[in-house]
Design an enzyme around this catalytic site. Structure first.
Site, mmCIF file in Angstrom:
data_model
loop_
_atom_site.group_PDB
_atom_site.id
_atom_site.type_symbol
_atom_site.label_atom_id
_atom_site.label_comp_id
_atom_site.label_asym_id
_atom_site.label_seq_id
_atom_site.Cartn_x
_atom_site.Cartn_y
_atom_site.Cartn_z
ATOM 1 N N LYS A 87 0.862 -1.180 0.000
ATOM 2 C CA LYS A 87 0.000 0.000 0.000
ATOM 3 C C LYS A 87 0.897 1.228 0.000
ATOM 4 O O LYS A 87 1.687 1.429 0.921
ATOM 5 C CB LYS A 87 -0.900 0.004 1.234
ATOM 6 C CG LYS A 87 -1.723 1.289 1.394
ATOM 7 C CD LYS A 87 -2.452 1.324 2.731
ATOM 8 C CE LYS A 87 -3.136 2.671 2.963
ATOM 9 N NZ LYS A 87 -3.782 2.751 4.290
ATOM 10 N N ASP A 92 -2.838 10.773 2.839
ATOM 11 C CA ASP A 92 -4.217 10.325 3.014
ATOM 12 C C ASP A 92 -5.017 11.375 3.766
ATOM 13 O O ASP A 92 -4.913 11.504 4.987
ATOM 14 C CB ASP A 92 -4.237 8.989 3.777
ATOM 15 C CG ASP A 92 -5.645 8.439 3.947
ATOM 16 O OD1 ASP A 92 -6.546 8.911 3.226
ATOM 17 O OD2 ASP A 92 -5.834 7.542 4.781
ATOM 18 N N LYS A 99 -10.552 13.159 7.271
ATOM 19 C CA LYS A 99 -9.999 12.991 8.613
ATOM 20 C C LYS A 99 -10.102 14.323 9.356
ATOM 21 O O LYS A 99 -9.775 15.370 8.815
ATOM 22 C CB LYS A 99 -8.522 12.572 8.531
ATOM 23 C CG LYS A 99 -8.291 11.194 7.952
ATOM 24 C CD LYS A 99 -6.802 10.882 7.890
ATOM 25 C CE LYS A 99 -6.537 9.530 7.251
ATOM 26 N NZ LYS A 99 -6.976 8.403 8.085
ATOM 27 N N ASP A 110 1.489 7.010 5.197
ATOM 28 C CA ASP A 110 0.596 5.983 4.677
ATOM 29 C C ASP A 110 1.190 5.233 3.488
ATOM 30 O O ASP A 110 0.563 4.333 2.950
ATOM 31 C CB ASP A 110 -0.752 6.602 4.295
ATOM 32 C CG ASP A 110 -1.931 5.734 4.695
ATOM 33 O OD1 ASP A 110 -1.731 4.750 5.429
ATOM 34 O OD2 ASP A 110 -3.061 6.021 4.268
ATOM 35 N N ASP A 171 -12.223 6.789 3.484
ATOM 36 C CA ASP A 171 -11.009 6.697 4.295
ATOM 37 C C ASP A 171 -10.610 5.243 4.551
ATOM 38 O O ASP A 171 -9.691 4.970 5.310
ATOM 39 C CB ASP A 171 -11.194 7.434 5.621
ATOM 40 C CG ASP A 171 -9.878 7.720 6.323
ATOM 41 O OD1 ASP A 171 -8.825 7.697 5.652
ATOM 42 O OD2 ASP A 171 -9.889 7.959 7.549
ATOM 43 N N GLU A 173 -9.359 3.378 2.177
ATOM 44 C CA GLU A 173 -8.828 3.264 0.815
ATOM 45 C C GLU A 173 -7.754 2.196 0.654
ATOM 46 O O GLU A 173 -7.514 1.712 -0.456
ATOM 47 C CB GLU A 173 -8.279 4.618 0.351
ATOM 48 C CG GLU A 173 -6.859 4.964 0.780
ATOM 49 C CD GLU A 173 -6.695 5.151 2.278
ATOM 50 O OE1 GLU A 173 -5.565 4.969 2.761
ATOM 51 O OE2 GLU A 173 -7.674 5.497 2.961
ATOM 52 N N ARG A 175 -7.544 -0.973 1.541
ATOM 53 C CA ARG A 175 -8.013 -2.272 1.045
ATOM 54 C C ARG A 175 -8.435 -2.192 -0.407
ATOM 55 O O ARG A 175 -8.415 -3.201 -1.125
ATOM 56 C CB ARG A 175 -9.152 -2.784 1.931
ATOM 57 C CG ARG A 175 -10.389 -1.927 1.954
ATOM 58 C CD ARG A 175 -11.125 -2.016 3.274
ATOM 59 N NE ARG A 175 -10.378 -1.368 4.346
ATOM 60 C CZ ARG A 175 -10.740 -1.419 5.622
ATOM 61 N NH1 ARG A 175 -11.820 -2.084 5.970
ATOM 62 N NH2 ARG A 175 -10.022 -0.812 6.548
#
Length: 239
Positions: A87, A92, A99, A110, A171, A173, A175
């Protein structure tokens, strides 16, 4: 040591210096430094055209285009083939599920899973690949931004593997991009050579991990007891 420094440098860089375009460049640099490493890049609208709805959907709202980057190294031996899937969200915001309350601070990290996969791939190649016949590194690169073209709650996207997904929280994202990355790594006749026997995905995936194992211990989840045991042993040796 060089690989550790590479992962640290990518992880610690501010997001205005380590966006999707620069991350692709970092992968290209690893390929150029290695002997016999091939690289494939699927960028921007090409992701949509080829069916990578997870990576494309997450990254399409950002200024710089998302990308799926694959590095491959084959070794002259019989043995298992492995894929590292990372990932690689360079920043993010949470997307439209924004957020709040300071939760966006530090989200340059991230991309940590992808940074670790890229650096680990380079180290493994330099050390000869162990017993592997092939090693692949799949980076799912995107910025989860807000904007006119950002992914929305209630949107439905289709992954490379053929499954569809209704978005309930933009949020979540990680997966979404990993679904495309793992499908790319495991689909027949997509990666060069034999089908992979081992898939390891790495991600800063969810705050639930800190509930389970705290801030000082990484979490590992596996369908192979042997592989899980090797991961724990390696983690204890490296700290």
């Amino acid at each position: 040591a060089d690989a550790v420094r590479l992962a640290q440098r990518i992880h610690d860089a501010p997001p205005n210096e380590m966006g999707p375009t620069q991350l692709v460049a970092e992968a290209e640099a690893v390929a150029s430094r290695g002997d016999g490493i091939s690289i494939t890049k699927i960028v921007g609208e090409e992701l949509r055209e080829k069916g990578y709805g997870g990576v494309y959907g997450v990254g399409k709202g950002a200024k710089e285009p998302p990308a799926l980057v694959v590095l491959t190294k084959t070794f002259d031996r019989e043995g298992p083939a492995a894929a590292l899937v990372g990932k690689t969200i360079c920043f993010d915001t949470g997307g439209l599920s924004l957020k709040i309350s300071g939760g966006m601070v530090g989200m340059k990290a991230d991309l940590g899973g992808g940074a670790a996969c890229l650096a680990g791939f380079e180290a493994a190649c330099a050390l000869g690949g162990g017993e592997l016949s092939a090693l692949h590194c799949v980076l799912c690169i995107a910025e989860n931004a807000i904007g006119n073209d950002a992914l929305r709650c209630d949107d439905i996207i289709k992954f490379f593997g053929g499954r569809t997904c209704e978005i309930n929280n933009t949020d979540a994202e990680g997966r979404l991009v990993l679904a495309d990355g793992v499908a790319h790594a495991t689909a027949p006749n997509v990666l060069p050579g034999k089908r992979v026997d081992i898939v390891v995905d790495m991600a800063t995936l969810t705050g639930a991990q800190m509930v389970a194992t705290g801030k000082n211990h990484a979490a590992v989840f596996s369908n192979s007891e042997e592989l899980e045991r090797k991961a724990v042993v390696a983690g204890r040796r490296t700290g």
